[in-house]
Design a protein around this motif. Structure first.
Motif, PDB file in Angstrom:
ATOM      1  N   UNK A 184       8.542  -0.384   9.005  1.00  0.00           N
ATOM      2  CA  UNK A 184       7.222   0.100   8.716  1.00  0.00           C
ATOM      3  C   UNK A 184       7.235   1.220   7.580  1.00  0.00           C
ATOM      4  N   UNK A 185       8.250   2.031   7.488  1.00  0.00           N
ATOM      5  CA  UNK A 185       8.457   3.152   6.775  1.00  0.00           C
ATOM      6  C   UNK A 185       8.765   2.471   5.505  1.00  0.00           C
ATOM      7  N   UNK A 186       9.703   1.508   5.292  1.00  0.00           N
ATOM      8  CA  UNK A 186      10.143   0.824   4.010  1.00  0.00           C
ATOM      9  C   UNK A 186       8.869   0.267   3.332  1.00  0.00           C
ATOM     10  N   UNK A 187       8.057  -0.317   4.254  1.00  0.00           N
ATOM     11  CA  UNK A 187       6.648  -1.071   3.625  1.00  0.00           C
ATOM     12  C   UNK A 187       5.760  -0.033   3.196  1.00  0.00           C
ATOM     13  N   UNK A 188       5.560   0.931   3.949  1.00  0.00           N
ATOM     14  CA  UNK A 188       4.611   2.002   3.437  1.00  0.00           C
ATOM     15  C   UNK A 188       5.126   2.772   2.065  1.00  0.00           C
ATOM     16  N   UNK A 189       6.478   3.072   1.990  1.00  0.00           N
ATOM     17  CA  UNK A 189       7.154   3.540   0.790  1.00  0.00           C
ATOM     18  C   UNK A 189       7.141   2.587  -0.444  1.00  0.00           C
ATOM     19  N   UNK A 190       7.417   1.270   0.012  1.00  0.00           N
ATOM     20  CA  UNK A 190       7.207   0.381  -1.293  1.00  0.00           C
ATOM     21  C   UNK A 190       5.911   0.211  -1.756  1.00  0.00           C
ATOM     22  N   UNK A 191       4.823   0.184  -0.833  1.00  0.00           N
ATOM     23  CA  UNK A 191       3.445   0.057  -1.237  1.00  0.00           C
ATOM     24  C   UNK A 191       2.967   1.337  -2.240  1.00  0.00           C
ATOM     25  N   UNK A 192       3.508   2.407  -1.676  1.00  0.00           N
ATOM     26  CA  UNK A 192       3.256   3.796  -2.349  1.00  0.00           C
ATOM     27  C   UNK A 192       3.860   3.633  -3.701  1.00  0.00           C
ATOM     28  N   UNK A 412      -2.773  10.047   1.602  1.00  0.00           N
ATOM     29  CA  UNK A 412      -2.997   9.322   2.914  1.00  0.00           C
ATOM     30  C   UNK A 412      -1.526   8.518   3.219  1.00  0.00           C
ATOM     31  N   UNK A 413      -0.762   8.074   2.456  1.00  0.00           N
ATOM     32  CA  UNK A 413       0.387   7.424   2.738  1.00  0.00           C
ATOM     33  C   UNK A 413       1.580   8.409   3.295  1.00  0.00           C
ATOM     34  N   UNK A 414       1.338   9.607   2.841  1.00  0.00           N
ATOM     35  CA  UNK A 414       2.322  10.574   3.030  1.00  0.00           C
ATOM     36  C   UNK A 414       2.025  11.016   4.792  1.00  0.00           C
ATOM     37  N   UNK A 415       0.606  10.850   4.995  1.00  0.00           N
ATOM     38  CA  UNK A 415       0.347  11.180   6.453  1.00  0.00           C
ATOM     39  C   UNK A 415       0.801  10.082   7.401  1.00  0.00           C
ATOM     40  N   UNK A 416       0.835   8.866   7.021  1.00  0.00           N
ATOM     41  CA  UNK A 416       1.216   7.747   7.597  1.00  0.00           C
ATOM     42  C   UNK A 416       2.696   7.643   7.740  1.00  0.00           C
ATOM     43  N   UNK A 417       3.439   8.116   6.760  1.00  0.00           N
ATOM     44  CA  UNK A 417       4.854   8.285   6.672  1.00  0.00           C
ATOM     45  C   UNK A 417       5.248   9.400   7.987  1.00  0.00           C
ATOM     46  N   UNK A 419       3.716  10.338  10.434  1.00  0.00           N
ATOM     47  CA  UNK A 419       3.218   9.379  11.837  1.00  0.00           C
ATOM     48  C   UNK A 419       4.428   8.738  12.001  1.00  0.00           C
ATOM     49  N   UNK A 420       4.935   7.912  11.311  1.00  0.00           N
ATOM     50  CA  UNK A 420       5.975   7.105  11.671  1.00  0.00           C
ATOM     51  C   UNK A 420       7.290   7.799  11.949  1.00  0.00           C
ATOM     52  N   UNK A 421       7.398   8.780  11.226  1.00  0.00           N
ATOM     53  CA  UNK A 421       8.791   9.521  11.410  1.00  0.00           C
ATOM     54  C   UNK A 421       8.636  10.341  12.654  1.00  0.00           C
ATOM     55  N   UNK A 422       7.398  10.594  13.116  1.00  0.00           N
ATOM     56  CA  UNK A 422       7.382  11.361  14.348  1.00  0.00           C
ATOM     57  C   UNK A 422       7.622  10.116  15.687  1.00  0.00           C
ATOM     58  N   UNK A 423       7.071   9.115  15.302  1.00  0.00           N
ATOM     59  CA  UNK A 423       7.469   7.932  16.187  1.00  0.00           C
ATOM     60  C   UNK A 423       8.873   7.678  16.437  1.00  0.00           C
ATOM     61  N   UNK A 424       9.718   7.774  15.006  1.00  0.00           N
ATOM     62  CA  UNK A 424      11.129   7.521  15.007  1.00  0.00           C
ATOM     63  C   UNK A 424      11.822   8.839  15.980  1.00  0.00           C
ATOM     64  N   UNK A 425      11.439   9.904  15.911  1.00  0.00           N
ATOM     65  CA  UNK A 425      11.961  11.066  16.678  1.00  0.00           C
ATOM     66  C   UNK A 425      11.594  10.748  18.228  1.00  0.00           C
ATOM     67  N   UNK A 426      10.279  10.229  18.265  1.00  0.00           N
ATOM     68  CA  UNK A 426      10.004  10.000  19.861  1.00  0.00           C
ATOM     69  C   UNK A 426      10.991   8.923  20.402  1.00  0.00           C
ATOM     70  N   UNK A 427      11.315   7.792  19.494  1.00  0.00           N
ATOM     71  CA  UNK A 427      12.056   6.508  20.056  1.00  0.00           C
ATOM     72  C   UNK A 427      13.393   6.971  20.521  1.00  0.00           C
ATOM     73  N   UNK A 428      13.929   7.968  19.417  1.00  0.00           N
ATOM     74  CA  UNK A 428      15.251   8.618  19.851  1.00  0.00           C
ATOM     75  C   UNK A 428      15.407   9.461  21.024  1.00  0.00           C
ATOM     76  N   UNK A 429      14.281  10.123  21.318  1.00  0.00           N
ATOM     77  CA  UNK A 429      14.189  11.122  22.310  1.00  0.00           C
ATOM     78  C   UNK A 429      14.319  10.156  23.627  1.00  0.00           C
ATOM     79  N   UNK A 430      13.341   8.882  23.466  1.00  0.00           N
ATOM     80  CA  UNK A 430      13.154   8.041  24.749  1.00  0.00           C
ATOM     81  C   UNK A 430      14.528   7.401  24.921  1.00  0.00           C
TER      82      UNK A 430
END
Length: 477
Positions: A184-192, A412-417, A419-430
């Motif tokens: 998801x991050x790769x798609x978002x940064x490529x679009x950006x 807007x793209x930075x806000x989305x990135x 959010x996904x980075x926070x999701x990454x940290x969440x998955x690592x913690x889970x």
């Protein structure tokens, strides 16, 4: 006198008829394991019928989506390493049978030819090691204690393998979910980067801004490549634990970690439970018993390490035979067994200390694992209740500002990135939580019941669906 002879004959017959059983000790191992985990164990016998049965069960389990329970079941009947560990039961049983057997008697015969004079002479003797016969009950007690120790060690190997499979399964699930986020991050940064390139051509952004977006896109690709490699490594680790190769490695699992259990088992009493049910601690305690019995045996054999008795017959050159009893034993003048007894006594003290040290270590392992699991749970809670909702609010607010042309597409793209980075940290913690739970089960020495799990909180894995992609592709603000 007759009763004593009858007992000797009965004991001799019993030891002579001792037999080895291929499944000796396995039922005891099953009992030990079943009281600590629900994982079923099975031992391959190597027959064609037996192999066909296990292959059919393997295909059945691999045809469906793997779960931690089915993965553990596969490992316990398909792991070559564990199947090899089961052979220790056969080795220990053979040593137990051997310890109860009397030594074979020794038949000695010789003929002597005279150089001159009467005909040849002859000597015949039949000797039996009576010291080994007297020691047989003591040796058998030592071997029986060692057999019990091996049962405990084999059962602990089963528990360890089950825990390792669960941990590898959790890591793989976390890696699957992490890969999805990295995509998801790769798609978002490529679009950006694409949008930045178009805006740079239009003269709306500087070379530095374009370079920054391109650098972010390339770094995201590297992170994605690392996530793919981590996933493959975790998958191969699980394959090794399950004993799978070739076409059997094409299995599937659920690609999301479960949420947190609604409630945790009470932490109080876990240390006591661990000390009472850890099989490696029980094996260490049994090792003390083995050494104590060995000390008793060494004290008995110290003064009389060997001795044989029997009868001899001798034929003189003149043809006359003489017959009589014979006995042979060492005389304990110089070596009275002090060193041998001292060594065994020191080993007994060492095993006592090792047992005590392991008990202390186990208690520390339980406290450490429980603390790590609880810490991870608190951080997962914080992500679910605070961080992820806040990141979602930021994305939604930035989207509204973008639609009103108050911010640019990059914000807007930075806000989305973010959010996904926070999701990454969440998955690592889970993932850390579930690994910590597996570590705690290993430290306690058995399964810890988990109640129903809470719904998993996951940020939107893709920039699509947030209502801004269409505008971004047309240049945006």
């Amino acid at each position: 006198m007759r009763a004593g002879c009858a007992r000797v004959l009965l004991l001799t017959f019993t030891t002579a008829c001792a037999r080895l059983r291929p499944d000796a000790g396995l039922d005891d191992v099953r009992r030990l394991v079943s009281s600590r985990t629900a994982a079923p164990i099975a031992r391959r016998q190597g027959t064609s019928v037996d192999s066909a049965k296990f292959e059919e069960r393997l295909r059945e389990l691999l045809a469906s989506e793997l779960t931690p329970e089915s993965a553990v079941e596969i490992a316990l009947f398909n792991s070559p390493g564990l199947q090899g560990t089961y052979e220790r039961l056969g080795i220990a049983q053979a040593e137990l049978v051997q310890a109860g057997l009397f030594p074979n008697p020794i038949l000695h015969a010789s003929v002597r030819f005279g150089i001159s004079g009467p005909g040849p002479g002859a000597e015949l003797s039949f000797l039996q090691d009576f010291i080994r016969m007297l020691e047989a009950p003591l040796r058998k007690r030592v071997a029986a204690a060692e057999f019990e120790s091996v049962k405990l060690e084999v059962a602990q190997a089963v528990i360890d393998l089950a825990a390792s499979v669960k941990a590898a399964f959790c890591s793989l699930r976390g890696a699957e979910q992490m890969l999805e986020l990295r995509q998801s991050v790769a798609r978002a940064t490529e679009l950006s980067a694409e949008i930045a390139s178009r805006q740079h051509e239009a003269g709306n952004i500087t070379d530095v801004d374009l370079g920054n977006e391109r650098a972010l896109a390339q770094e995201a690709k590297l992170d994605l490549s690392r996530a793919e490699a981590d996933l493959l490594a975790d998958r191969e680790e699980l394959n090794a634990l399950l004993g799978l190769w070739g076409p059997n490695t094409a299995w599937e699992i659920a690609r999301r970690l479960p949420g947190l259990p609604a409630e945790e088992a009470p932490r109080r009493g876990l240390e006591t439970r661990a000390v009472s049910q850890r099989l490696d601690l029980a094996a260490a305690r049994q090792a003390v018993e083995v050494q104590a019995r060995s000390l008793g045996l060494s004290r008995v054999t110290a003064l009389f390490p060997d001795g044989v008795f029997g009868g001899e017959a001798e034929r003189e050159p003149d043809g006359e035979w003489s017959v009589g009893p014979a006995i042979e034993t060492s005389v304990p003048i110089f070596d009275q067994g002090q060193a041998a007894v001292g060594r065994v006594a020191a080993e007994l003290r060492e095993r006592h200390r090792r047992y005590a040290a392991l008990a202390v270590q186990i208690r520390a392992q339980v406290r450490r694992a429980a603390t790590r699991m609880q810490s991870a749970r608190q951080r997962v809670d914080y992500y679910e209740k605070v961080v992820l909702p806040l990141r979602q609010q930021i994305v939604e607010g930035t989207q509204l500002q973008y639609n009103a042309m108050q911010v640019g597409v990059f914000q807007l793209l930075q806000a989305k990135r973010d959010q996904i980075e926070a999701g990454r940290a969440y998955v690592e913690t889970l993932t850390e939580y579930w690994l910590g739970r597996t570590e705690l089960e290993r430290a306690v020495g058995g399964d810890i019941p988990a109640g129903p799990v809470r719904p998993l909180t996951t940020p939107s894995p893709s920039p699509r669906g947030s209502g801004h992609e269409h505008h971004m592709q047309h240049g945006g603000n």
